[in-house]
Scaffold this active site. Structure first.
Site, PDB file in Angstrom:
ATOM      1  N   ALA A   1      58.244  86.549  67.155  1.00  0.00           N
ATOM      2  CA  ALA A   1      59.071  86.979  66.024  1.00  0.00           C
ATOM      3  C   ALA A   1      58.823  88.429  65.589  1.00  0.00           C
ATOM      4  CB  ALA A   1      58.889  86.003  64.860  1.00  0.00           C
TER       5      ALA A   1
ATOM      6  N   ASP B   1      58.619  81.393  63.431  1.00  0.00           N
ATOM      7  CA  ASP B   1      59.816  82.192  63.704  1.00  0.00           C
ATOM      8  C   ASP B   1      60.697  82.353  62.480  1.00  0.00           C
ATOM      9  OD1 ASP B   1      58.975  81.038  66.502  1.00  0.00           O
ATOM     10  OD2 ASP B   1      60.177  82.847  66.810  1.00  0.00           O
TER      11      ASP B   1
HETATM   12  O1  MRU Z   1      60.505  81.691  72.295  1.00  0.00           O
HETATM   13  P1  MRU Z   1      59.393  82.578  71.850  1.00  0.00           P
HETATM   14  O2  MRU Z   1      58.356  82.766  72.901  1.00  0.00           O
HETATM   15  O3  MRU Z   1      59.917  83.877  71.289  1.00  0.00           O
HETATM   16  O4  MRU Z   1      58.707  81.789  70.652  1.00  0.00           O
HETATM   17  C1  MRU Z   1      57.669  82.423  69.974  1.00  0.00           C
HETATM   18  C2  MRU Z   1      56.998  81.573  68.991  1.00  0.00           C
HETATM   19  O5  MRU Z   1      57.394  80.455  68.726  1.00  0.00           O
HETATM   20  C3  MRU Z   1      55.865  82.194  68.234  1.00  0.00           C
HETATM   21  O6  MRU Z   1      54.939  81.231  67.867  1.00  0.00           O
HETATM   22  C4  MRU Z   1      56.429  82.868  66.978  1.00  0.00           C
HETATM   23  O7  MRU Z   1      57.450  83.752  67.301  1.00  0.00           O
HETATM   24  C5  MRU Z   1      55.377  83.595  66.237  1.00  0.00           C
HETATM   25  S1  MRU Z   1      54.894  85.080  67.094  1.00  0.00           S
HETATM   26  C6  MRU Z   1      53.717  85.851  66.168  1.00  0.00           C
END
Ligand code: MRU
Length: 296
Positions: free
Chosen positions: A32, A211
């Site tokens: 995120a 997210d």
């Molecule tokens: O699909 P992704 O790899 O973008 O998902 C990321 C996550 O779910 C993370 O845990 C979230 O973005 C937090 S990142 C600090």
């Protein structure tokens, strides 16, 4: 860094908005906070080559490239607000966001380390995380892994369990590599093992990123997070969410209003598959949310 290639280190250059939208959709850049900064830099890129309706369309496309991580739309909006000042002002806004993300992650790490020490005691902890909320998901340090890093710096990490995170393996390909790089003892487990590892008493606390956090504290994070929260509640251990304030979305009242990204079936298997990328953990299963400003 092209995160689809990890653990192989491959870098890539993005030179236009189409390329960035494609990179975001394919998870070349993901996580995120990293998406927020990438989105803001994308507006800076667009501001150098486009204007009028074409620039507006480019910003809209960037903001919508992935729907669940609110940081992407927030980052695009931040840079977009600087458009009247011209391309240099947009770039300055994007770089300011980058610097804020770095500072936020360090603050989250320290605050989260304090909290886990208060909740679990002054001893090295066995922690469990899901997906990747580390340096690569942000600009540096990380959110959930930022907490691990801050605890590790205090000599307070015994071991980390990293779910492999189907279907794209952010846990085994990225989190495990980050933990190895900083010398934290860890094991990867298949996602299906996560809840039972907790039930067997092998984990002191769960710490994950987010997210999008709804106004009521419901938390969207990578699919497979919710089962860990259920297991943590059953086992009576803390389930802590670490995220910047920019992940908190006051415009989303609760988890039911968070759009869950549906990804292509072929990420899962060759046949028909349902591939929701995120789940929602209701706030009553969350022990605490740690941001750079507060614990709630
Ligand atoms: O699909 P992704 O790899 O973008 O998902 C990321 C996550 O779910 C993370 O845990 C979230 O973005 C937090 S990142 C600090």
């Amino acid at each position: 860094v092209d995160q689809t290639a990890l653990p192989a280190l491959r870098t890539t250059a993005v030179t236009d908005v189409d390329g960035l939208v494609d990179a975001i959709r394919r998870l070349v850049v993901r996580g995120a906070p990293a998406l927020g900064v990438a989105g803001a830099l994308g507006v800076a890129l667009a501001a150098r080559t486009l204007d009028g309706p074409a620039l507006d369309t480019a910003c809209d496309r960037l903001a919508a490239a992935r729907p669940t991580a609110v940081n992407l739309a927030v980052g695009v909006a931040r840079a977009r607000a600087a458009l009247p000042g011209g391309p240099d002002a947009v770039l300055a806004a994007a770089l300011a966001l980058r610097d804020e993300d770095i500072a936020a992650c360090h603050a989250i790490g320290d605050r989260g380390a304090d909290l886990l020490t208060a909740l679990c005691g002054e001893r090295p902890l066995r922690l469990h995380t899901h997906c990747n909320a580390g340096a690569l998901a942000c600009v540096e340090w990380g959110t959930a892994l930022g907490v691990v890093r801050s605890l590790h710096a205090r000599g307070r990490v015994a071991h980390v369990v990293a779910d492999e995170t189907r279907p794209l393996l952010q846990g085994s390909r990225i989190t495990a590599v980050e933990l190895a790089a900083i010398g934290v003892a860890h094991h990867v487990v298949v996602d299906g093992a996560g809840a039972s590892v907790i039930a067997r008493g092998l984990v002191d606390a769960v710490v994950v990123g987010a997210d999008r956090i709804a106004a009521d504290g419901d938390v969207a994070n990578k699919i497979g997070t919710y089962p860990l929260a259920l297991a943590a509640a059953r086992a009576g251990i803390p389930f802590v969410v670490a995220a910047p304030e920019s992940t908190v979305d006051p415009a989303t009242p609760d988890g039911a209003h968070i759009e869950i990204e549906e990804r292509a079936a072929d990420e899962v298997c060759d046949g028909p598959a349902w591939n929701p990328a995120f789940d929602v953990t209701p706030h009553d299963l969350v022990t605490a949310i740690v941001t750079e400003r507060r614990v709630w």
